[in-house]
Design a protein around this motif. Structure first.
Motif, PDB file in Angstrom:
ATOM      1  N   GLU A  36     -37.978  28.964  57.720  1.00  0.00           N
ATOM      2  CA  GLU A  36     -38.057  30.440  57.720  1.00  0.00           C
ATOM      3  C   GLU A  36     -39.484  30.897  57.390  1.00  0.00           C
ATOM      4  O   GLU A  36     -40.016  31.808  58.023  1.00  0.00           O
ATOM      5  N   ARG A 163     -35.563  32.461  68.618  1.00  0.00           N
ATOM      6  CA  ARG A 163     -35.401  33.585  67.670  1.00  0.00           C
ATOM      7  C   ARG A 163     -36.036  34.858  68.228  1.00  0.00           C
ATOM      8  O   ARG A 163     -35.485  35.963  68.116  1.00  0.00           O
ATOM      9  N   GLU A 168     -30.827  35.861  66.525  1.00  0.00           N
ATOM     10  CA  GLU A 168     -30.323  34.823  65.613  1.00  0.00           C
ATOM     11  C   GLU A 168     -29.800  33.595  66.353  1.00  0.00           C
ATOM     12  O   GLU A 168     -29.096  33.730  67.365  1.00  0.00           O
TER      13      GLU A 168
END
Ligand code: CP
Length: 330
Positions: A36, A163, A168
């Motif tokens: 992330e 992404r 998602e």
């Protein structure tokens, strides 16, 4: 048919997050948190990449590319990424190096280290060589692809592209078609995509699947991946998927007998125009490249809006900027 996926073991005691050096040797040791963070810093780096604005983050650092196997996108995008971060960049040319006089890999690397480097990017045609090097140098090592084993920065770039273009990843239906047996990209992508919650189906003739997926009932598995080995089932899955990832037939790694011939492969398994327009005209298409046009995909489809192949290449630069920053500065 569903087989358990045999995720590669964590070969390395050098962790991307916790080790003294931030090597990036595979995706296994990347936590979801690190992924992330890399995605978020890639968003920032992309602004510099698009505006071609250099930033001084790695000013004074020297990055070395050493590629024992050919490459266009990985090698050039690492160089572009380093230069956008103001690093100095050295490309070692193996055919004109002293390795041709018999110098070993480790002595070659130690020589370059003595001359001066802050990060080493390695591609090699044998699995595991980046690990060997990482244990023998005092700078971060980035694996730019080791044989059939891993290609972490391609996989991170692909995750970022999905992404950005589809949103998602969780619950996305992703079909991977082609030469999985010889594909380091497939191994790294499956690892990350499964952990990020995608529904993965792999479709290929059994001769192009890893042997352990076909014959063993492996117990050291984390997740399950659906395997299809008949092209008609692949066609019906195409119609129901969000995204298809096509893989290059790796002629240079193909064992004798894996395929009768490329024409037959193309007819049964390739994404032809008719297959695309009749079965899945809305599906997104990815391919890590280089593409065998007319084998795994028709040339005409490459330039359609559905194709994310150009974006995969473009995103490779900001993703590699983020990786270089994480490895060298963290
Ligand atoms: N996808 C990929 O690794 O391409 P190159 O071999 O051109 O670097």
């Amino acid at each position: 048919m569903t087989y358990d996926m045999n995720l590669p073991s964590n070969h390395s005691n050098i962790d991307f997050q916790e080790g003294k050096l931030n090597h990036l040797l595979d995706v296994d040791s990347l936590s979801l948190n690190s992924i992330e963070n890399l995605i978020q810093s890639t968003d920032l780096a992309k602004k510099n990449f698009v505006s071609k604005t250099k930033i001084p983050t790695l000013k004074g650092k020297t990055i070395v590319n050493i590629f024992f196997e050919n490459s266009t996108r990985t090698r050039v995008s690492f160089e572009q990424a380093g230069k956008l971060l103001s690093a100095d960049f050295i490309n070692v040319n193996i055919p004109s190096s002293s390795m041709t006089k018999g110098e070993s890999i480790l002595n070659t690397i130690k020589t370059i280290q003595s001359i001066g480097m802050d990060c080493l990017i390695v591609r090699h045609h044998h699995s595991g060589v980046p690990y060997l090097i990482a244990r023998n140098v005092n700078v971060p090592v980035i694996n730019a692809g080791d044989s059939m084993h891993a290609h972490p920065t391609q996989s991170l770039t692909d995750i970022y592209t999905i992404r950005t273009e589809l949103g998602e990843i969780k619950n996305k239906k992703i079909l991977i078609i082609g030469d999985v047996k010889h594909s380091r990209v497939a191994r790294s992508n499956i690892n990350l995509l499964v952990r990020l919650g995608a529904n993965i189906t792999v479709a290929a003739p059994t001769t192009l699947l890893p042997d352990s997926w076909v014959v063993q009932n492996n117990t050291r598995n984390l997740k399950r991946v659906k395997i299809i080995s008949h092209y008609l089932k692949m066609e019906s899955k195409l119609a129901k998927s969000d995204l298809v990832m096509l893989l290059r037939i790796q002629k240079e790694r193909l064992d004798q007998g894996c395929l009768p011939d490329l024409d037959e492969y193309s007819k049964l398994w390739g994404l032809s125009k008719s297959r695309f327009y009749n079965l899945c005209p809305k599906i997104y298409i990815m391919h890590p490249g280089p593409v065998n046009e007319g084998v795994e995909i028709d040339s005409e489809i490459l330039s359609l809006n559905n194709s994310l192949i150009d974006q995969q290449v473009e995103n490779g630069v900001p993703m590699r900027m983020s990786v270089l920053e994480f490895c060298i500065l963290k």
